[in-house]
Design an enzyme around this catalytic site. Structure first.
Site, short mmCIF file in Angstrom:
data_model
loop_
_atom_site.label_atom_id
_atom_site.label_comp_id
_atom_site.label_asym_id
_atom_site.label_seq_id
_atom_site.Cartn_x
_atom_site.Cartn_y
_atom_site.Cartn_z
N ASP A 1 3.92 12.14 3.08
CA ASP A 1 4.95 11.62 2.18
C ASP A 1 4.86 12.23 0.79
O ASP A 1 3.90 12.90 0.45
CB ASP A 1 4.85 10.08 2.10
CG ASP A 1 3.41 9.60 2.04
OD1 ASP A 1 2.53 10.38 1.65
OD2 ASP A 1 3.15 8.43 2.38
N ASN B 1 -0.57 -3.70 3.00
CA ASN B 1 0.50 -4.44 3.68
C ASN B 1 0.75 -3.89 5.08
O ASN B 1 1.73 -4.24 5.72
CB ASN B 1 1.80 -4.40 2.85
CG ASN B 1 2.32 -2.97 2.67
OD1 ASN B 1 1.77 -2.03 3.23
ND2 ASN B 1 3.39 -2.84 1.91
N HIS C 1 1.23 -0.66 5.84
CA HIS C 1 2.07 0.55 5.95
C HIS C 1 1.25 1.75 6.41
O HIS C 1 0.04 1.84 6.17
CB HIS C 1 2.87 0.83 4.67
CG HIS C 1 2.09 1.34 3.50
ND1 HIS C 1 2.48 1.15 2.20
CD2 HIS C 1 0.94 2.07 3.41
CE1 HIS C 1 1.63 1.73 1.38
NE2 HIS C 1 0.68 2.29 2.09
N GLU D 1 7.04 0.95 5.14
CA GLU D 1 6.72 -0.40 4.70
C GLU D 1 7.08 -1.42 5.78
O GLU D 1 7.84 -1.10 6.71
CB GLU D 1 7.52 -0.72 3.41
CG GLU D 1 7.29 0.28 2.28
CD GLU D 1 5.92 0.17 1.60
OE1 GLU D 1 4.96 -0.32 2.23
OE2 GLU D 1 5.81 0.58 0.45
C1 F6R Z 1 -0.70 8.31 1.57
C2 F6R Z 1 -0.06 7.31 2.40
C3 F6R Z 1 -0.45 5.88 2.40
C4 F6R Z 1 -1.93 5.63 2.17
C5 F6R Z 1 -2.23 4.13 2.08
C6 F6R Z 1 -3.67 3.86 1.75
O1 F6R Z 1 -0.13 9.58 1.78
O2 F6R Z 1 0.85 7.65 3.10
O3 F6R Z 1 -0.06 5.28 3.62
O4 F6R Z 1 -2.67 6.21 3.21
O5 F6R Z 1 -1.43 3.55 1.09
O6 F6R Z 1 -3.94 4.29 0.46
P1 F6R Z 1 -5.42 4.29 -0.14
O7 F6R Z 1 -6.16 5.31 0.67
O8 F6R Z 1 -5.28 4.73 -1.56
O9 F6R Z 1 -5.96 2.93 0.03
#
Ligand code: F6R
Length: 258
Positions: free
Chosen positions: A67, A136, A138, A143
């Site tokens: 993303d 959450n 995702h 989301e």
């Molecule tokens: C990042 C992404 C997100 C993260 C997730 C966890 O490219 O797509 O899904 O993997 O938000 O983030 P952290 O590792 O910062 O806890």
């Protein structure tokens, strides 16, 4: 699903790095899906170290990131492109034209999403996708509520995701409210998935994702249906998962004793 239980963040990162290094040894032109965020930082550091020791060659590897914020120029210091350049791409011998992220500056995000989806297809699909999990549930920026059959698209960030990104930006108003993200279907089409989870704040959602019902309210739950999923989890993130698994096991043992 295979679950690799690690002592701590360092061991989780080592296990993940090893798996990627082996993946590239088996297939020099591996198509690798990558994530940003805190979770894979140790993994990227260890990949850089492995490269410096001559243990891995990225020259034929292609990458696709999950993303990118929208709207945000790739040159913005907080873009995921800048993150990847800093933590991995600039430090290994990967060819820049083989590193792909959605373009957060595209004028037409729907067309950009389509272009990205086609680029993944043209590369032969993703061999190995690295994922983190949001608190959450995702994956990518899919989301809660995102259709399980979704392809790459522009997505409105959940307030929790905006809050999680707040520390990276100078002010609240600067935090992008959208992203272009691979869809859930895009992720599920990867041949192998490596889900990394670290830290106590992921314990509850990880257990829901892996042991709860599959549904769009917890997007990561769909990973239960993937034929080649490896979860690399450290002790704090696995606390709920392992304690539930332990009580099921205790019941089995108790039933056998009867
Ligand atoms: C990042 C992404 C997100 C993260 C997730 C966890 O490219 O797509 O899904 O993997 O938000 O983030 P952290 O590792 O910062 O806890």
């Amino acid at each position: 699903m295979k679950i690799l239980r690690c002592r701590d963040y360092e061991e989780m990162s080592r296990v993940a790095a090893q798996s990627i290094v082996e993946g590239i040894k088996d297939k020099a032109d591996l198509v690798l899906g990558l994530a940003t965020g805190k979770t894979p930082l140790g993994l990227y550091r260890l990949l850089v170290e492995a490269y410096q020791r001559g243990e891995v060659d990225f020259s034929r590897v292609t990458t696709f990131n999950l993303d990118e914020y929208y709207p945000l120029a790739p040159t913005h210091p907080r873009s995921f492109r800048s993150f990847m350049d800093k933590h991995l791409f600039s430090q290994v011998n990967i060819r820049r034209e083989r590193t792909h992220l959605p373009n957060g500056a595209a004028l037409d995000p729907a067309r950009e999403a389509e272009r990205y989806e086609r680029a993944i297809f043209a590369a032969g699909g993703i061999d190995l996708q690295v994922l983190g999990i949001g608190r959450n549930g995702h994956i990518g920026f899919n989301e809660p509520g995102t259709a399980l059959g979704s392809l790459t698209q522009k997505i409105q960030l959940h307030p929790e995701s905006v809050a999680a990104s707040r520390a990276d930006f100078d002010s609240e108003t600067e935090v992008p409210r959208y992203a272009i993200s691979m869809g859930i279907r895009t992720i599920m089409l990867s041949r192998r998935i490596l889900l990394l989870a670290s830290g106590a704040d992921k314990a509850a959602i990880l257990a829901r994702a892996l042991q709860g019902p599959v549904g769009s309210q917890v997007p990561a739950s769909v990973l239960q249906l993937h034929p080649d999923l490896t979860v690399v989890v450290d002790e704090p993130a696995g606390r709920v998962l392992f304690s539930e698994a332990q009580s099921v096991w205790d019941e089995v043992v108790a039933a056998k004793d009867l």
